[in-house]
Design a protein around this motif. Structure first.
Motif, mmCIF file in Angstrom:
data_model
loop_
_atom_site.group_PDB
_atom_site.id
_atom_site.type_symbol
_atom_site.label_atom_id
_atom_site.label_comp_id
_atom_site.label_asym_id
_atom_site.label_seq_id
_atom_site.Cartn_x
_atom_site.Cartn_y
_atom_site.Cartn_z
ATOM 1 N N LEU A 65 0.998 -1.066 -0.027
ATOM 2 C CA LEU A 65 0.116 0.063 0.015
ATOM 3 C C LEU A 65 0.962 1.101 0.223
ATOM 4 O O LEU A 65 1.745 1.305 0.617
ATOM 5 C CB LEU A 65 -0.906 -0.015 1.278
ATOM 6 N N MET A 66 0.533 2.165 -0.732
ATOM 7 C CA MET A 66 1.014 3.540 -0.756
ATOM 8 C C MET A 66 0.101 4.596 -0.369
ATOM 9 O O MET A 66 -0.890 4.838 -1.329
ATOM 10 C CB MET A 66 1.762 3.960 -1.916
ATOM 11 N N ASP A 67 0.170 5.335 0.611
ATOM 12 C CA ASP A 67 -0.797 6.580 0.949
ATOM 13 C C ASP A 67 -0.134 7.728 0.605
ATOM 14 O O ASP A 67 0.662 8.258 1.396
ATOM 15 C CB ASP A 67 -1.100 6.206 2.269
ATOM 16 N N LYS A 122 -0.096 10.325 3.411
ATOM 17 C CA LYS A 122 0.617 10.309 4.546
ATOM 18 C C LYS A 122 1.914 10.753 4.304
ATOM 19 O O LYS A 122 2.681 11.017 5.039
ATOM 20 C CB LYS A 122 0.553 8.802 5.182
ATOM 21 N N CYS A 123 2.582 10.621 2.829
ATOM 22 C CA CYS A 123 3.921 10.512 2.814
ATOM 23 C C CYS A 123 4.306 12.199 2.536
ATOM 24 O O CYS A 123 3.837 13.072 2.299
ATOM 25 C CB CYS A 123 4.081 10.233 0.950
ATOM 26 N N ILE A 124 5.431 12.079 3.425
ATOM 27 C CA ILE A 124 6.079 13.650 3.576
ATOM 28 C C ILE A 124 7.249 13.673 2.741
ATOM 29 O O ILE A 124 7.888 14.675 2.726
ATOM 30 C CB ILE A 124 6.550 13.618 5.014
ATOM 31 N N GLY A 125 7.468 12.791 1.625
ATOM 32 C CA GLY A 125 8.628 13.300 0.823
ATOM 33 C C GLY A 125 9.968 13.199 1.120
ATOM 34 O O GLY A 125 11.048 13.483 0.703
ATOM 35 N N CYS A 126 10.183 12.158 2.129
ATOM 36 C CA CYS A 126 11.355 12.367 2.822
ATOM 37 C C CYS A 126 12.592 11.211 1.961
ATOM 38 O O CYS A 126 13.575 11.304 2.209
ATOM 39 C CB CYS A 126 11.422 11.701 4.221
ATOM 40 N N ARG A 127 12.136 10.463 1.306
ATOM 41 C CA ARG A 127 12.857 9.457 0.292
ATOM 42 C C ARG A 127 13.689 8.622 1.182
ATOM 43 O O ARG A 127 14.460 7.942 0.599
ATOM 44 C CB ARG A 127 13.658 10.232 -0.615
ATOM 45 N N ARG A 128 13.313 8.203 2.267
ATOM 46 C CA ARG A 128 13.763 7.163 2.878
ATOM 47 C C ARG A 128 13.565 5.644 2.212
ATOM 48 O O ARG A 128 14.604 4.806 2.311
ATOM 49 C CB ARG A 128 13.470 7.127 4.415
ATOM 50 N N CYS A 129 12.458 5.662 1.588
ATOM 51 C CA CYS A 129 12.199 4.702 1.053
ATOM 52 C C CYS A 129 13.132 4.352 0.033
ATOM 53 O O CYS A 129 13.657 2.940 -0.389
ATOM 54 C CB CYS A 129 10.819 4.413 0.420
ATOM 55 N N MET A 130 13.639 5.582 -0.909
ATOM 56 C CA MET A 130 14.362 5.314 -1.912
ATOM 57 C C MET A 130 15.957 4.684 -1.370
ATOM 58 O O MET A 130 16.475 3.774 -2.035
ATOM 59 C CB MET A 130 14.789 6.497 -2.608
ATOM 60 N N ILE A 143 4.602 10.835 -4.482
ATOM 61 C CA ILE A 143 4.305 9.669 -4.375
ATOM 62 C C ILE A 143 5.328 8.761 -4.656
ATOM 63 O O ILE A 143 6.444 9.112 -5.026
ATOM 64 C CB ILE A 143 3.402 9.635 -5.814
ATOM 65 N N HIS A 144 5.346 7.567 -3.958
ATOM 66 C CA HIS A 144 6.445 6.400 -4.066
ATOM 67 C C HIS A 144 6.080 5.821 -5.342
ATOM 68 O O HIS A 144 4.964 5.241 -5.165
ATOM 69 C CB HIS A 144 6.565 5.814 -2.827
ATOM 70 N N TRP A 145 6.686 5.703 -6.218
ATOM 71 C CA TRP A 145 6.557 4.930 -7.476
ATOM 72 C C TRP A 145 7.590 3.714 -8.014
ATOM 73 O O TRP A 145 8.456 4.121 -7.826
ATOM 74 C CB TRP A 145 6.268 6.012 -8.530
ATOM 75 N N CYS A 181 9.861 3.490 5.977
ATOM 76 C CA CYS A 181 8.998 4.591 6.149
ATOM 77 C C CYS A 181 8.540 5.205 7.310
ATOM 78 O O CYS A 181 8.040 4.461 8.444
ATOM 79 C CB CYS A 181 7.447 4.485 5.171
ATOM 80 N N PRO A 182 8.934 6.357 7.870
ATOM 81 C CA PRO A 182 8.783 6.737 9.084
ATOM 82 C C PRO A 182 7.336 7.230 9.430
ATOM 83 O O PRO A 182 6.988 7.275 10.711
ATOM 84 C CB PRO A 182 9.529 8.015 9.369
ATOM 85 N N VAL A 183 6.570 7.189 8.616
ATOM 86 C CA VAL A 183 5.168 7.889 8.719
ATOM 87 C C VAL A 183 3.938 6.953 8.331
ATOM 88 O O VAL A 183 2.886 7.084 8.382
ATOM 89 C CB VAL A 183 4.930 9.460 8.298
ATOM 90 N N GLU A 184 4.487 5.776 8.019
ATOM 91 C CA GLU A 184 3.552 4.393 7.618
ATOM 92 C C GLU A 184 2.818 4.898 6.334
ATOM 93 O O GLU A 184 1.524 4.378 6.282
ATOM 94 C CB GLU A 184 2.626 3.887 8.665
ATOM 95 N N ALA A 185 3.502 5.608 5.403
ATOM 96 C CA ALA A 185 2.772 5.975 4.322
ATOM 97 C C ALA A 185 2.729 4.602 3.244
ATOM 98 O O ALA A 185 2.210 4.654 2.414
ATOM 99 C CB ALA A 185 3.559 7.098 3.534
ATOM 100 N N LEU A 186 3.546 3.628 3.655
ATOM 101 C CA LEU A 186 3.969 2.285 3.141
ATOM 102 C C LEU A 186 3.269 1.354 4.037
ATOM 103 O O LEU A 186 3.581 1.468 5.091
ATOM 104 C CB LEU A 186 5.234 2.155 2.401
ATOM 105 N N ASP A 187 2.567 0.121 3.478
ATOM 106 C CA ASP A 187 2.367 -0.883 4.150
ATOM 107 C C ASP A 187 2.351 -2.177 3.526
ATOM 108 O O ASP A 187 2.383 -1.920 2.044
ATOM 109 C CB ASP A 187 0.944 -0.883 4.739
HETATM 110 S S1 SF4 Z 1 9.721 6.695 3.370
HETATM 111 FE FE1 SF4 Z 1 7.670 7.079 3.257
HETATM 112 S S2 SF4 Z 1 7.143 9.239 3.785
HETATM 113 FE FE2 SF4 Z 1 9.218 8.964 2.983
HETATM 114 S S3 SF4 Z 1 9.246 9.355 0.729
HETATM 115 FE FE3 SF4 Z 1 9.060 7.142 1.118
HETATM 116 S S4 SF4 Z 1 6.825 6.939 1.285
HETATM 117 FE FE4 SF4 Z 1 7.285 8.916 1.666
#
Ligand code: SF4
Ligand code: SF4
Ligand code: SF4
Length: 271
Positions: free
Chosen positions: A38-40, A43-51, A96-98, A178-184
């Motif tokens: 899931l990607m919400d 909730k995403c704050i654009g921190c790019r930790r997921c990348m 958006i995380h793509w 993801c620090p804000v649970e924008a991904l699940d």
């Molecule tokens: S780690 Fe989570 S909050 Fe940060 S950019 Fe990726 S999806 Fe968004």
């Protein structure tokens, strides 16, 4: 990452890639349950930790920030985070995380002439076996989301594989980071229910329920993809077998010669 890079044996890898034959035939996981990511965007704050987490887990070189504001995937970048804005209401904008959408019936796998791409109908992962890939790029042509990228160094096609080598025991690396649970990552029916409920509250749009016939990546968007400048996939299964038929019927010999040439080309740097 190839299966050799992971801690899996070839036998494990084959097991991971293929769900039980019976469930494959029905396109459902045993017991009717399958997993999804899931990607919400709300909730995403654009921190790019997921990348960064994706890079770390897959031992990929660091991302080189482009001059353009829009980040794109490449042979060593399986996911990107971009800011998207509604064309109709420019005040509506979200990060958006793509990445690969992990289609339930992946067109990429359907057209691959050497069956290098496999879908796991339990975990949801669509994985390229880099030891089989000949770099023909049919998968890119067929993908309704234009995801697979060619790695010019390795001469193979690469993309997000949903961290097939750690799920479902562990969540995918990007999700865990993801620090804000924008991904699940969890059972698809629960993920979908959560997404629908959230979309109702925020007047958003659930992408992945019908796109490409359904995907195991569900994204809660602020508006439908066409309003956000995103790729619009048809709401039906995309040329799953048609291209395979095209390849085999409109020039089997030419196709075979091409496959042979691509194979030799792809082996060039692998030896
Ligand atoms: S780690 Fe989570 S909050 Fe940060 S950019 Fe990726 S999806 Fe968004
Ligand atoms: S999004 Fe494209 S690359 Fe990913 S599974 Fe679907 S068809 Fe394949
Ligand atoms: S699921 Fe794994 S491979 Fe895919 S984007 Fe997330 S970290 Fe990268």
């Amino acid at each position: 990452m190839t299966w050799q890079d992971s801690k899996l044996t070839r036998r494990d890898f084959i097991k991971v890639l293929g769900a039980a034959p019976a469930s494959l035939a029905l396109d459902v996981a045993p017991g009717g349950r399958r997993y999804a990511k899931l990607m919400d965007t709300f909730k995403c704050i654009g921190c790019r930790r997921c990348m960064s987490a994706c890079k770390r887990w897959n031992k990929l070189p660091p991302y080189e920030v482009p001059e353009s504001l829009v980040r794109d995937m490449d042979g060593t970048t399986y996911t990107v985070v971009n800011f998207i804005r509604s064309k109709r209401n420019t005040e509506v904008g979200k990060f958006i995380h793509w990445a690969c959408q992990h289609c339930i019936k992946p067109a990429c796998a359907g057209v691959c002439p050497v069956t290098a791409i496999k879908k796991n109908h339990v975990t949801g992962a669509v994985v390229v076996d880099e030891t089989k890939c000949i770099g023909c790029r049919y998968c890119y042509q067929a993908c309704p989301f234009k995801v697979p990228r060619f790695d010019f160094g390795k001469r193979v096609t690469r993309k997000c594989h949903l961290c097939f080598d750690r799920i479902p025991k562990l969540k995918p690396a990007c999700v865990a980071a993801c620090p804000v649970e924008a991904l699940d990552y969890g059972y698809r029916d629960l993920i979908l229910r959560k997404a629908r409920q959230k979309a109702q509250v925020v007047r958003g749009y659930v992408m992945g329920e019908y796109e490409a016939g359904g995907t195991d990546m569900i994204t809660i968007l602020p508006a439908p993809p066409e309003e956000l400048g995103l790729i619009v996939a048809p709401k039906k299964v995309v040329n799953e077998d048609i291209d395979k038929l095209r390849i085999s019927s409109t020039g089997f010999l030419a196709g075979a010669a091409l496959v042979g040439l691509m194979y030799l080309y792809s082996r060039g740097d692998k030896e």
